[in-house]
Design a protein around this motif. Structure first.
Motif, short mmCIF file in Angstrom:
data_model
loop_
_atom_site.label_atom_id
_atom_site.label_comp_id
_atom_site.label_asym_id
_atom_site.label_seq_id
_atom_site.Cartn_x
_atom_site.Cartn_y
_atom_site.Cartn_z
N GLY A 103 0.83 -1.10 -0.10
CA GLY A 103 -0.07 0.20 0.13
C GLY A 103 1.08 1.29 0.00
N LEU A 104 1.97 1.26 -0.15
CA LEU A 104 3.11 2.18 -0.19
C LEU A 104 2.78 3.30 -1.28
CD1 LEU A 104 6.41 1.27 1.19
CD2 LEU A 104 4.77 2.87 2.46
N LYS A 117 1.55 7.23 -1.30
CA LYS A 117 2.35 8.34 -1.84
C LYS A 117 1.74 9.07 -3.11
CE LYS A 117 6.27 7.89 0.25
NZ LYS A 117 7.48 9.02 0.70
N CYS A 118 0.65 8.35 -3.67
CA CYS A 118 0.06 8.75 -4.97
C CYS A 118 -0.57 10.36 -4.41
CB CYS A 118 -1.16 8.04 -5.21
SG CYS A 118 -1.57 8.50 -6.97
N PRO A 119 -0.17 11.47 -5.15
CA PRO A 119 -0.87 12.82 -4.68
C PRO A 119 -2.20 12.82 -5.11
CG PRO A 119 0.74 12.90 -6.38
CD PRO A 119 0.94 11.56 -5.94
N THR A 120 -2.66 12.02 -6.10
CA THR A 120 -4.09 12.25 -6.54
C THR A 120 -4.84 11.19 -6.02
OG1 THR A 120 -3.84 11.23 -8.60
CG2 THR A 120 -3.44 13.35 -8.62
N LEU A 180 6.54 -1.83 -9.83
CA LEU A 180 5.68 -0.93 -10.65
C LEU A 180 6.69 -0.38 -11.42
CD1 LEU A 180 3.56 0.97 -7.81
CD2 LEU A 180 2.77 -0.50 -9.54
N SER A 181 6.20 0.08 -12.81
CA SER A 181 7.20 0.79 -13.79
C SER A 181 6.31 1.78 -14.40
CB SER A 181 7.82 -0.41 -14.57
OG SER A 181 6.90 -1.07 -15.36
N GLU A 210 8.94 5.21 -7.53
CA GLU A 210 10.09 5.38 -6.57
C GLU A 210 9.81 4.80 -5.16
OE1 GLU A 210 10.37 9.46 -6.72
OE2 GLU A 210 11.05 9.68 -8.67
N SER A 211 8.59 4.65 -4.71
CA SER A 211 8.39 4.21 -3.33
C SER A 211 8.29 2.85 -3.33
CB SER A 211 7.21 5.04 -2.77
OG SER A 211 5.97 4.55 -3.32
N CYS A 212 8.05 2.31 -4.31
CA CYS A 212 7.62 0.75 -4.13
C CYS A 212 9.01 -0.11 -3.75
CB CYS A 212 7.32 0.22 -5.70
SG CYS A 212 6.96 -1.63 -5.68
N PRO A 213 8.75 -0.86 -2.52
CA PRO A 213 9.90 -1.44 -2.11
C PRO A 213 10.22 -2.90 -2.75
CG PRO A 213 7.94 -2.02 -0.64
CD PRO A 213 7.67 -1.01 -1.73
#
Length: 120
Positions: free
Chosen positions: A49-50, A54-57, A91-92, A84-87
């Protein structure tokens, strides 16, 4: 503009290469750092769920119980904070843009449960 200058421009355009590219036959090649749309490798995702935090929208929703990951493509602003935040780095950013659509849709991917390999 008189007729001679117009004829000069027309002859120049007639014998020069076109200014545009033939789109369907020759698709556009995007630069290396183009921010396209988000892709998720759901098999590597741990549904922490990070990305949704982190998603601003608030375009991403993660459901741990159902092991599903959803994104509203037209709410996403392609900022890359989730990538960037995905441990697990599942995600790409794909180098193509979201296809135009008539209605806003939510794309959901679900992790399929791993089959029990010890079963006979």
């Amino acid at each position: 503009m008189n007729l001679l200058t117009f004829a000069k421009i027309e002859l120049h355009n007639l014998f020069s290469k076109p200014a545009t590219r033939p789109y369907p036959e020759q698709p556009r090649e995007y630069p290396q750092r183009t921010r396209g749309h988000i892709e998720n490798d759901v098999d590597a995702c741990v549904f922490c769920g990070l990305c949704s935090k982190k998603c601003p929208t608030d375009a991403i929703q993660v459901n741990r119980a159902e092991k599903s990951w959803s994104i509203q493509r037209f709410s996403c602003i392609q900022c890359g904070c989730c990538v960037e935040s995905c441990p697990k780095k599942c995600l790409s950013m794909r180098q193509s843009y979201t296809e135009p659509a008539q209605y806003k849709t939510v794309d959901t991917v679900c992790q399929t449960p791993a089959e029990n390999q010890n079963a006979s």
